[in-house]
Scaffold this active site. Sequence first.
Site, PDB file in Angstrom:
ATOM      1  N   THR A 176       0.842  -1.192   0.000  1.00  0.00           N
ATOM      2  CA  THR A 176       0.000   0.000   0.000  1.00  0.00           C
ATOM      3  C   THR A 176       0.880   1.246   0.000  1.00  0.00           C
ATOM      4  O   THR A 176       1.860   1.325   0.743  1.00  0.00           O
ATOM      5  CB  THR A 176      -0.932   0.030   1.220  1.00  0.00           C
ATOM      6  N   PHE A 178       1.133   5.159   0.867  1.00  0.00           N
ATOM      7  CA  PHE A 178       0.553   6.156   1.756  1.00  0.00           C
ATOM      8  C   PHE A 178       1.128   7.528   1.432  1.00  0.00           C
ATOM      9  O   PHE A 178       2.255   7.652   0.941  1.00  0.00           O
ATOM     10  CB  PHE A 178       0.874   5.833   3.221  1.00  0.00           C
TER      11      PHE A 178
END
Length: 281
Positions: A176, A178
């Site tokens: 992921t 960010f």
Amino acid sequence: MSQKNSPRIAFQGALGAYSHEACLQARPDMIPVPCLTFEDVFLAVSEGRADLAMLPVENTTYGRVADIHRLLPKSGLHIIAEAFVRVRICLMAKPGVALEDIKLARAHMVLIPQARSWLDAHGIASESAKDSAGAAEELAASDDRNIGVLASEVAADIHGLNVLARDIEDLDHNTTRFLLMAPDIDTTRRAEKMLTTFVFEVRNIPAALYKAMGGFATNGINMTKLESYMVGGSFTATQFYADIEGHPDDPAVQRALEELGYFTNMLEILGVYPADPDRQN
């Protein structure tokens, strides 16, 4: 420094969420501030209850995080850094529970499909929860010994659960991205590889997007991301979110942005920041 005066970083989710893990990795010296929604994260910073915000924007398995690109321009915050977190999924349970005792695993609805093969291979059913770290907290407070939770190892440590299996995600590239956000934009920093993120809305003229992108091609600017999203409930009002390599002060970037301006109704730079060392391209 006392906790009262320590810098704070807000994130969406419960303690132990992957966003919390991102905070621990990127800003280990800051106190994490869990928030219920993305809007609450923005509010925590704008009201001074947090100094920075950590927000997920995309995942290599399930794509972009819903609504986040729509919310970023309205947040009043600016991107100052990016961070990448490898999503390592753990199955956790109450202390003393064995893997063969687990009949049901709970997790956020996005996380369950990412471990589907492993769950099926072990005959474990699944159930969606509002939040994976929150499900870990609920399990810790219960007496159920046949339920497990899929979450990060940070969640297991925080809530006193035992990890029965690690790295059970189906894809080993599950990562992921960010964005670390602050109230003020910082264009003074320089690094070997800089990124600029901006949003824009093209004018209602034929081939507007094609013409708007031409300046980046002719000036040799690498655009690493371009995504569209509707605004105001209209099929004709489309905004675009873009990441490019380079700094707005670079002559080539200046020329590309100037040309973009000819074909847009709105152009707003959301952040100028160094590329993270874990960035693959």
